[in-house]
Design a protein around this motif. Structure first.
Motif, PDB file in Angstrom:
ATOM      1  N   PHE A  21       0.802  -1.217   0.000  1.00 45.80           N
ATOM      2  CA  PHE A  21       0.000   0.000   0.000  1.00 45.80           C
ATOM      3  C   PHE A  21       0.839   1.273   0.000  1.00 45.80           C
ATOM      4  CE2 PHE A  21      -3.178  -3.107   1.573  1.00 45.80           C
ATOM      5  CZ  PHE A  21      -4.025  -3.009   0.479  1.00 45.80           C
ATOM      6  N   ASN A  22       2.071   1.219   0.497  1.00 46.56           N
ATOM      7  CA  ASN A  22       2.935   2.404   0.507  1.00 46.56           C
ATOM      8  C   ASN A  22       3.714   2.581  -0.788  1.00 46.56           C
ATOM      9  OD1 ASN A  22       2.127   3.032   3.103  1.00 46.56           O
ATOM     10  ND2 ASN A  22       3.801   1.901   4.051  1.00 46.56           N
ATOM     11  N   MET A  23       4.149   1.469  -1.377  1.00 42.68           N
ATOM     12  CA  MET A  23       5.015   1.542  -2.551  1.00 42.68           C
ATOM     13  C   MET A  23       4.344   1.054  -3.836  1.00 42.68           C
ATOM     14  SD  MET A  23       8.458   0.153  -0.649  1.00 42.68           S
ATOM     15  CE  MET A  23       9.359  -0.044  -2.170  1.00 42.68           C
ATOM     16  N   ALA A  24       3.150   0.479  -3.740  1.00 42.75           N
ATOM     17  CA  ALA A  24       2.411  -0.049  -4.888  1.00 42.75           C
ATOM     18  C   ALA A  24       3.244  -1.060  -5.674  1.00 42.75           C
ATOM     19  CB  ALA A  24       1.901   1.076  -5.787  1.00 42.75           C
ATOM     20  N   ILE A  25       3.929  -1.930  -4.928  1.00 48.26           N
ATOM     21  CA  ILE A  25       4.723  -2.979  -5.567  1.00 48.26           C
ATOM     22  C   ILE A  25       4.633  -4.249  -4.725  1.00 48.26           C
ATOM     23  CG2 ILE A  25       6.955  -2.472  -4.477  1.00 48.26           C
ATOM     24  CD1 ILE A  25       8.041  -2.700  -7.489  1.00 48.26           C
ATOM     25  N   TYR A  26       4.620  -5.400  -5.405  1.00 46.27           N
ATOM     26  CA  TYR A  26       4.564  -6.686  -4.715  1.00 46.27           C
ATOM     27  C   TYR A  26       5.541  -7.623  -5.414  1.00 46.27           C
ATOM     28  CZ  TYR A  26       2.731 -10.998  -2.732  1.00 46.27           C
ATOM     29  OH  TYR A  26       2.608 -12.204  -2.076  1.00 46.27           O
ATOM     30  N   TYR A  27       6.357  -8.274  -4.624  1.00 44.64           N
ATOM     31  CA  TYR A  27       7.321  -9.234  -5.164  1.00 44.64           C
ATOM     32  C   TYR A  27       6.766 -10.629  -4.963  1.00 44.64           C
ATOM     33  CZ  TYR A  27      10.334  -5.159  -4.838  1.00 44.64           C
ATOM     34  OH  TYR A  27      10.840  -3.912  -4.972  1.00 44.64           O
ATOM     35  N   THR A  28       6.948 -11.486  -5.974  1.00 46.73           N
ATOM     36  CA  THR A  28       6.352 -12.817  -5.879  1.00 46.73           C
ATOM     37  C   THR A  28       7.175 -13.872  -6.599  1.00 46.73           C
ATOM     38  OG1 THR A  28       4.299 -14.049  -6.187  1.00 46.73           O
ATOM     39  CG2 THR A  28       4.896 -12.524  -7.946  1.00 46.73           C
ATOM     40  N   ALA A  29       6.983 -15.105  -6.183  1.00 40.78           N
ATOM     41  CA  ALA A  29       7.581 -16.246  -6.872  1.00 40.78           C
ATOM     42  C   ALA A  29       6.493 -17.060  -7.566  1.00 40.78           C
ATOM     43  CB  ALA A  29       8.327 -17.129  -5.878  1.00 40.78           C
ATOM     44  N   ILE A  30       5.241 -16.688  -7.334  1.00 44.40           N
ATOM     45  CA  ILE A  30       4.127 -17.456  -7.881  1.00 44.40           C
ATOM     46  C   ILE A  30       4.054 -17.251  -9.397  1.00 44.40           C
ATOM     47  CG2 ILE A  30       2.305 -15.757  -7.517  1.00 44.40           C
ATOM     48  CD1 ILE A  30       0.579 -18.082  -6.483  1.00 44.40           C
ATOM     49  N   ARG A  31       3.878 -18.344 -10.113  1.00 49.96           N
ATOM     50  CA  ARG A  31       3.844 -18.274 -11.583  1.00 49.96           C
ATOM     51  C   ARG A  31       2.397 -18.118 -12.042  1.00 49.96           C
ATOM     52  NH1 ARG A  31       8.098 -22.498 -11.453  1.00 49.96           N
ATOM     53  NH2 ARG A  31       9.982 -21.437 -12.147  1.00 49.96           N
ATOM     54  N   ARG A  32       2.129 -16.990 -12.633  1.00 56.78           N
ATOM     55  CA  ARG A  32       0.820 -16.715 -13.225  1.00 56.78           C
ATOM     56  C   ARG A  32       1.041 -15.884 -14.479  1.00 56.78           C
ATOM     57  NH1 ARG A  32      -0.191 -20.085 -10.244  1.00 56.78           N
ATOM     58  NH2 ARG A  32      -1.797 -20.254  -8.666  1.00 56.78           N
ATOM     59  N   LYS A  33      -0.021 -15.744 -15.285  1.00 58.23           N
ATOM     60  CA  LYS A  33       0.073 -14.886 -16.468  1.00 58.23           C
ATOM     61  C   LYS A  33      -0.276 -13.459 -16.048  1.00 58.23           C
ATOM     62  CE  LYS A  33      -0.552 -18.088 -20.170  1.00 58.23           C
ATOM     63  NZ  LYS A  33      -0.823 -19.323 -20.417  1.00 58.23           N
ATOM     64  N   TRP A  34       0.640 -12.828 -15.305  1.00 63.04           N
ATOM     65  CA  TRP A  34       0.422 -11.457 -14.851  1.00 63.04           C
ATOM     66  C   TRP A  34       0.429 -10.546 -16.061  1.00 63.04           C
ATOM     67  CZ3 TRP A  34      -0.734 -12.160 -10.015  1.00 63.04           C
ATOM     68  CH2 TRP A  34      -0.034 -13.064  -9.224  1.00 63.04           C
ATOM     69  N   ARG A  35      -0.512  -9.602 -16.137  1.00 61.41           N
ATOM     70  CA  ARG A  35      -0.449  -8.620 -17.218  1.00 61.41           C
ATOM     71  C   ARG A  35      -1.101  -7.317 -16.788  1.00 61.41           C
ATOM     72  NH1 ARG A  35      -4.785 -11.887 -18.530  1.00 61.41           N
ATOM     73  NH2 ARG A  35      -6.475 -10.566 -19.186  1.00 61.41           N
ATOM     74  N   PRO A  36      -0.629  -6.224 -17.381  1.00 59.86           N
ATOM     75  CA  PRO A  36      -1.187  -4.904 -17.050  1.00 59.86           C
ATOM     76  C   PRO A  36      -2.708  -4.899 -17.217  1.00 59.86           C
ATOM     77  CG  PRO A  36       0.800  -4.657 -18.345  1.00 59.86           C
ATOM     78  CD  PRO A  36       0.476  -6.128 -18.342  1.00 59.86           C
ATOM     79  N   GLY A  37      -3.370  -4.205 -16.272  1.00 61.21           N
ATOM     80  CA  GLY A  37      -4.825  -4.089 -16.317  1.00 61.21           C
ATOM     81  C   GLY A  37      -5.543  -5.107 -15.444  1.00 61.21           C
ATOM     82  N   GLN A  38      -4.856  -6.191 -15.038  1.00 61.14           N
ATOM     83  CA  GLN A  38      -5.509  -7.169 -14.165  1.00 61.14           C
ATOM     84  C   GLN A  38      -5.695  -6.569 -12.775  1.00 61.14           C
ATOM     85  OE1 GLN A  38      -2.687 -10.413 -14.561  1.00 61.14           O
ATOM     86  NE2 GLN A  38      -4.211 -11.657 -15.607  1.00 61.14           N
ATOM     87  N   THR A  39      -6.787  -6.970 -12.137  1.00 63.82           N
ATOM     88  CA  THR A  39      -7.074  -6.536 -10.772  1.00 63.82           C
ATOM     89  C   THR A  39      -6.620  -7.623  -9.810  1.00 63.82           C
ATOM     90  OG1 THR A  39      -8.962  -5.246 -11.523  1.00 63.82           O
ATOM     91  CG2 THR A  39      -8.899  -5.816  -9.177  1.00 63.82           C
ATOM     92  N   ILE A  40      -5.908  -7.207  -8.778  1.00 60.30           N
ATOM     93  CA  ILE A  40      -5.402  -8.141  -7.775  1.00 60.30           C
ATOM     94  C   ILE A  40      -6.054  -7.802  -6.434  1.00 60.30           C
ATOM     95  CG2 ILE A  40      -3.348  -9.008  -6.586  1.00 60.30           C
ATOM     96  CD1 ILE A  40      -3.418  -9.504  -9.689  1.00 60.30           C
ATOM     97  N   LEU A  41      -6.673  -8.804  -5.805  1.00 60.63           N
ATOM     98  CA  LEU A  41      -7.233  -8.632  -4.468  1.00 60.63           C
ATOM     99  C   LEU A  41      -6.180  -9.066  -3.460  1.00 60.63           C
ATOM    100  CD1 LEU A  41     -10.805 -10.172  -4.918  1.00 60.63           C
ATOM    101  CD2 LEU A  41     -10.153  -7.768  -5.026  1.00 60.63           C
ATOM    102  N   PHE A  42      -5.969  -8.252  -2.440  1.00 63.36           N
ATOM    103  CA  PHE A  42      -4.987  -8.569  -1.411  1.00 63.36           C
ATOM    104  C   PHE A  42      -5.695  -9.154  -0.192  1.00 63.36           C
ATOM    105  CE2 PHE A  42      -3.278  -4.688  -3.546  1.00 63.36           C
ATOM    106  CZ  PHE A  42      -2.293  -5.332  -4.284  1.00 63.36           C
TER     107      PHE A  42
END
Length: 137
Positions: A21-42
């Motif tokens: 929430f402070n930096m608007a960045i999340y680091y991950t090892a999970i393999r998914r087809k991440w792409r711009p425009g997708q909505t992520i629920l935390f």
């Protein structure tokens, strides 16, 4: 194979919730087809159990070798492979308990929500529910 409109990311620690929430960045090892425009629920564990604490919309996804030296070191330390940068993130003042959403009927619990694919209807349903909850006294 239908591509996901978004995903759930279950954030393990309060420190990483704050980072999202402070930096608007999340680091991950999970393999998914991440792409711009997708909505992520935390999702994060709260005093009412696992709850949706906010959401974000992906702006960009970076491979580990595209990151700064400091970020690369953090990624090595935790085994992360990518950085997901968000256009914007929104933190809910009142988290939405998973057990009060359509996900309550799922057999999944805890860490098994991490990386769960969601379609647009599912995302909108939870975000609308969360927005309504924010306006209740």
């Amino acid at each position: 194979m239908v591509e996901a409109d978004g995903y759930i990311l279950r954030i393990a620690t309060k420190q990483w919730v704050n980072q999202v929430f402070n930096m608007a960045i999340y680091y991950t090892a999970i393999r998914r087809k991440w792409r711009p425009g997708q909505t992520i629920l935390f999702v994060h564990r709260t005093n009412v159990g696992d709850a949706i604490v906010g959401y974000g919309v992906i702006d960009n996804v970076y491979e580990k070798d595209e990151l700064s030296e400091d970020e690369k070191r953090e990624c090595e330390k935790y085994g992360w492979k990518k950085a997901i940068e968000f256009k914007y993130v929104k933190e809910f003042e009142k988290p939405v308990p998973i057990r009060e959403t359509f996900l309550k009927d799922s057999k999944l619990r805890g860490r098994y929500f991490h990386g769960l694919k969601l379609n647009k209807e599912q995302l909108n349903s939870i975000i609308m529910q969360a927005e309504n909850l924010q306006h209740q006294p």
